[in-house]
Scaffold this motif. Structure first.
Motif, PDB file in Angstrom:
ATOM      1  N   PHE A   1      43.918  42.762  45.278  1.00  0.00           N
ATOM      2  CA  PHE A   1      42.588  43.363  45.318  1.00  0.00           C
ATOM      3  C   PHE A   1      42.640  44.872  45.509  1.00  0.00           C
ATOM      4  CE2 PHE A   1      41.894  38.916  45.992  1.00  0.00           C
ATOM      5  CZ  PHE A   1      40.821  38.664  45.162  1.00  0.00           C
ATOM      6  N   ASP A   2      43.835  45.455  45.402  1.00  0.00           N
ATOM      7  CA  ASP A   2      43.980  46.909  45.417  1.00  0.00           C
ATOM      8  C   ASP A   2      43.729  47.495  44.029  1.00  0.00           C
ATOM      9  OD1 ASP A   2      44.795  46.437  47.982  1.00  0.00           O
ATOM     10  OD2 ASP A   2      46.854  47.094  47.700  1.00  0.00           O
ATOM     11  N   GLN A   3      43.596  46.641  43.028  1.00  0.00           N
ATOM     12  CA  GLN A   3      43.443  47.102  41.649  1.00  0.00           C
ATOM     13  C   GLN A   3      42.148  46.540  41.057  1.00  0.00           C
ATOM     14  OE1 GLN A   3      47.126  46.380  39.390  1.00  0.00           O
ATOM     15  NE2 GLN A   3      48.039  45.884  41.371  1.00  0.00           N
ATOM     16  N   ILE A   4      41.242  47.428  40.712  1.00  0.00           N
ATOM     17  CA  ILE A   4      39.933  47.007  40.200  1.00  0.00           C
ATOM     18  C   ILE A   4      40.081  46.184  38.917  1.00  0.00           C
ATOM     19  CG2 ILE A   4      39.218  48.932  38.718  1.00  0.00           C
ATOM     20  CD1 ILE A   4      37.053  47.550  41.488  1.00  0.00           C
ATOM     21  N   GLU A   5      41.075  46.510  38.093  1.00  0.00           N
ATOM     22  CA  GLU A   5      41.291  45.744  36.857  1.00  0.00           C
ATOM     23  C   GLU A   5      41.688  44.302  37.164  1.00  0.00           C
ATOM     24  OE1 GLU A   5      40.814  46.084  33.468  1.00  0.00           O
ATOM     25  OE2 GLU A   5      39.641  47.789  34.165  1.00  0.00           O
ATOM     26  N   LYS A   6      42.438  44.101  38.226  1.00  0.00           N
ATOM     27  CA  LYS A   6      42.847  42.741  38.611  1.00  0.00           C
ATOM     28  C   LYS A   6      41.643  41.948  39.108  1.00  0.00           C
ATOM     29  CE  LYS A   6      47.259  43.063  37.833  1.00  0.00           C
ATOM     30  NZ  LYS A   6      47.885  42.301  36.760  1.00  0.00           N
ATOM     31  N   ILE A   7      40.770  42.597  39.894  1.00  0.00           N
ATOM     32  CA  ILE A   7      39.561  41.932  40.366  1.00  0.00           C
ATOM     33  C   ILE A   7      38.700  41.548  39.165  1.00  0.00           C
ATOM     34  CG2 ILE A   7      37.438  42.227  41.704  1.00  0.00           C
ATOM     35  CD1 ILE A   7      39.060  44.214  43.476  1.00  0.00           C
ATOM     36  N   LYS A   8      38.568  42.473  38.233  1.00  0.00           N
ATOM     37  CA  LYS A   8      37.777  42.225  37.015  1.00  0.00           C
ATOM     38  C   LYS A   8      38.342  41.030  36.252  1.00  0.00           C
ATOM     39  CE  LYS A   8      36.631  44.512  32.651  1.00  0.00           C
ATOM     40  NZ  LYS A   8      36.814  45.739  31.882  1.00  0.00           N
ATOM     41  N   GLU A   9      39.660  40.997  36.061  1.00  0.00           N
ATOM     42  CA  GLU A   9      40.303  39.891  35.341  1.00  0.00           C
ATOM     43  C   GLU A   9      40.055  38.561  36.045  1.00  0.00           C
ATOM     44  OE1 GLU A   9      44.465  40.824  34.907  1.00  0.00           O
ATOM     45  OE2 GLU A   9      44.020  42.672  33.818  1.00  0.00           O
ATOM     46  N   ALA A  10      40.164  38.562  37.374  1.00  0.00           N
ATOM     47  CA  ALA A  10      39.966  37.327  38.132  1.00  0.00           C
ATOM     48  C   ALA A  10      38.528  36.832  38.000  1.00  0.00           C
ATOM     49  CB  ALA A  10      40.327  37.551  39.602  1.00  0.00           C
ATOM     50  N   MET A  11      37.569  37.754  38.051  1.00  0.00           N
ATOM     51  CA  MET A  11      36.164  37.360  37.939  1.00  0.00           C
ATOM     52  C   MET A  11      35.852  36.854  36.529  1.00  0.00           C
ATOM     53  SD  MET A  11      34.197  40.097  40.386  1.00  0.00           S
ATOM     54  CE  MET A  11      32.858  39.011  40.952  1.00  0.00           C
ATOM     55  N   ILE A  12      36.396  37.504  35.523  1.00  0.00           N
ATOM     56  CA  ILE A  12      36.199  37.040  34.141  1.00  0.00           C
ATOM     57  C   ILE A  12      36.774  35.635  33.986  1.00  0.00           C
ATOM     58  CG2 ILE A  12      36.959  37.369  31.749  1.00  0.00           C
ATOM     59  CD1 ILE A  12      36.661  40.408  32.227  1.00  0.00           C
ATOM     60  N   GLU A  13      37.946  35.409  34.533  1.00  0.00           N
ATOM     61  CA  GLU A  13      38.573  34.087  34.417  1.00  0.00           C
ATOM     62  C   GLU A  13      37.712  33.018  35.085  1.00  0.00           C
ATOM     63  OE1 GLU A  13      42.634  31.724  35.664  1.00  0.00           O
ATOM     64  OE2 GLU A  13      42.719  33.899  35.477  1.00  0.00           O
ATOM     65  N   ILE A  14      37.143  33.323  36.250  1.00  0.00           N
ATOM     66  CA  ILE A  14      36.265  32.372  36.940  1.00  0.00           C
ATOM     67  C   ILE A  14      35.079  32.017  36.047  1.00  0.00           C
ATOM     68  CG2 ILE A  14      34.605  32.175  38.850  1.00  0.00           C
ATOM     69  CD1 ILE A  14      36.734  33.812  40.507  1.00  0.00           C
TER      70      ILE A  14
ATOM     71  N   MET B   1      22.573  43.255  26.918  1.00  0.00           N
ATOM     72  CA  MET B   1      23.354  44.364  26.369  1.00  0.00           C
ATOM     73  C   MET B   1      23.760  45.253  27.537  1.00  0.00           C
ATOM     74  SD  MET B   1      22.129  47.105  23.514  1.00  0.00           S
ATOM     75  CE  MET B   1      23.121  48.519  23.082  1.00  0.00           C
ATOM     76  N   ALA B   2      25.012  45.632  27.575  1.00  0.00           N
ATOM     77  CA  ALA B   2      25.476  46.585  28.581  1.00  0.00           C
ATOM     78  C   ALA B   2      24.914  47.944  28.185  1.00  0.00           C
ATOM     79  CB  ALA B   2      27.006  46.614  28.632  1.00  0.00           C
ATOM     80  N   VAL B   3      23.824  48.342  28.837  1.00  0.00           N
ATOM     81  CA  VAL B   3      23.072  49.517  28.397  1.00  0.00           C
ATOM     82  C   VAL B   3      23.564  50.831  28.996  1.00  0.00           C
ATOM     83  CG1 VAL B   3      21.015  48.164  27.889  1.00  0.00           C
ATOM     84  CG2 VAL B   3      21.252  49.237  30.143  1.00  0.00           C
ATOM     85  N   LYS B   4      24.554  50.769  29.858  1.00  0.00           N
ATOM     86  CA  LYS B   4      25.058  52.012  30.441  1.00  0.00           C
ATOM     87  C   LYS B   4      25.563  52.923  29.314  1.00  0.00           C
ATOM     88  CE  LYS B   4      27.859  53.762  34.176  1.00  0.00           C
ATOM     89  NZ  LYS B   4      28.527  53.395  35.417  1.00  0.00           N
ATOM     90  N   GLY B   5      25.000  54.110  29.245  1.00  0.00           N
ATOM     91  CA  GLY B   5      25.378  55.075  28.216  1.00  0.00           C
ATOM     92  C   GLY B   5      24.648  54.896  26.894  1.00  0.00           C
ATOM     93  N   ALA B   6      23.776  53.878  26.809  1.00  0.00           N
ATOM     94  CA  ALA B   6      23.042  53.633  25.562  1.00  0.00           C
ATOM     95  C   ALA B   6      21.670  54.316  25.608  1.00  0.00           C
ATOM     96  CB  ALA B   6      22.861  52.131  25.351  1.00  0.00           C
TER      97      ALA B   6
ATOM     98  N   VAL C   1      27.859  40.510  29.273  1.00  0.00           N
ATOM     99  CA  VAL C   1      27.823  40.256  30.717  1.00  0.00           C
ATOM    100  C   VAL C   1      29.120  40.747  31.361  1.00  0.00           C
ATOM    101  CG1 VAL C   1      27.942  38.388  32.427  1.00  0.00           C
ATOM    102  CG2 VAL C   1      26.146  38.379  30.700  1.00  0.00           C
ATOM    103  N   HIS C   2      30.237  40.488  30.716  1.00  0.00           N
ATOM    104  CA  HIS C   2      31.522  40.949  31.262  1.00  0.00           C
ATOM    105  C   HIS C   2      31.612  42.483  31.245  1.00  0.00           C
ATOM    106  CE1 HIS C   2      32.922  36.942  31.845  1.00  0.00           C
ATOM    107  NE2 HIS C   2      33.046  36.666  30.554  1.00  0.00           N
ATOM    108  N   LYS C   3      31.053  43.123  30.219  1.00  0.00           N
ATOM    109  CA  LYS C   3      31.024  44.594  30.190  1.00  0.00           C
ATOM    110  C   LYS C   3      30.203  45.131  31.353  1.00  0.00           C
ATOM    111  CE  LYS C   3      31.263  45.181  25.180  1.00  0.00           C
ATOM    112  NZ  LYS C   3      30.466  45.591  24.002  1.00  0.00           N
ATOM    113  N   ILE C   4      29.043  44.525  31.576  1.00  0.00           N
ATOM    114  CA  ILE C   4      28.181  44.937  32.681  1.00  0.00           C
ATOM    115  C   ILE C   4      28.940  44.780  34.005  1.00  0.00           C
ATOM    116  CG2 ILE C   4      26.087  44.349  33.989  1.00  0.00           C
ATOM    117  CD1 ILE C   4      24.896  43.427  31.204  1.00  0.00           C
ATOM    118  N   ALA C   5      29.606  43.654  34.163  1.00  0.00           N
ATOM    119  CA  ALA C   5      30.384  43.416  35.390  1.00  0.00           C
ATOM    120  C   ALA C   5      31.466  44.483  35.555  1.00  0.00           C
ATOM    121  CB  ALA C   5      31.003  42.019  35.353  1.00  0.00           C
ATOM    122  N   GLY C   6      32.120  44.837  34.470  1.00  0.00           N
ATOM    123  CA  GLY C   6      33.147  45.883  34.533  1.00  0.00           C
ATOM    124  C   GLY C   6      32.575  47.223  34.992  1.00  0.00           C
ATOM    125  N   PHE C   7      31.407  47.582  34.458  1.00  0.00           N
ATOM    126  CA  PHE C   7      30.751  48.814  34.898  1.00  0.00           C
ATOM    127  C   PHE C   7      30.408  48.756  36.376  1.00  0.00           C
ATOM    128  CE2 PHE C   7      28.989  49.421  30.346  1.00  0.00           C
ATOM    129  CZ  PHE C   7      30.031  50.273  30.003  1.00  0.00           C
TER     130      PHE C   7
END
Length: 173
Positions: free
Chosen positions: A46-59, A129-134, A162-168
């Motif tokens: 959990f020291d790496q945000i990408e790892k947390i993101k991957e784990a949540m996507i997998e769930i 739609m992940a609207v951040k930046g749109a 949804v996964h893009k939004i979660a990543g943001f």
């Protein structure tokens, strides 16, 4: 940022679930599952945000289609009735206002409401739609481009968004 991330792994269950339940809209079950499986990951995971993101996507991806539909349906319409009533989560409010959806003219708002209703009637879940930046124009173009899709294509696209939004949202932590 690494010190802050390291602190995520040290949170108690209530604080951990509270923090990560904001990542997937009104879907605390994702954060709860992450907590339940936390011991399966290395201590520094959990020291790496990408790892947390991957784990949540997998769930989410390992969940049933019914759970995924509930997840999609937990999202608000873009420039929709919940936004007008001030009922969006803090994250959704920020994302929609960043795209200028809080500054729609009456005509634009009526058009968004019509597009939302048409889309929801066809697919059974809101346009996501992940609207951040749109811009408003890009969001409208997304509605027009995606509404003709078949159900499975649009379900898959909505899950991707949804996964893009979660990543943001994770990156914003």
């Amino acid at each position: 940022m690494s010190d802050q991330l390291a602190a995520f792994g040290q949170l108690n269950e209530a604080d951990f679930v509270s923090l990560f339940s904001r990542i997937y809209e009104h879907s605390a079950w994702v954060a709860e599952a992450l907590w339940r499986h936390k011991s399966e990951y290395p201590s520094d995971y959990f020291d790496q945000i990408e790892k947390i993101k991957e784990a949540m996507i997998e769930i989410v991806e390992q969940s049933t289609e019914e759970q995924k539909l509930l997840l999609l349906r937990a999202h608000p319409d873009l420039a929709g009735k919940a936004a007008l009533a001030g009922e969006l989560t803090q994250e959704s409010t920020s994302e929609q206002s960043g795209a200028g959806l809080d500054q729609c003219s009456e005509e634009e708002l009526a058009y968004f409401l019509q597009l939302n209703d048409t889309y929801r009637a066809k697919f059974g879940f809101p346009f996501i739609m992940a609207v951040k930046g749109a811009t408003k124009e890009q969001i409208l173009a997304g509605f027009i481009e995606r509404t003709p899709n078949d159900w499975q294509t649009e379900f898959d696209r909505a899950m991707s968004e949804v996964h893009k939004i979660a990543g943001f949202r994770l990156a914003d932590l």
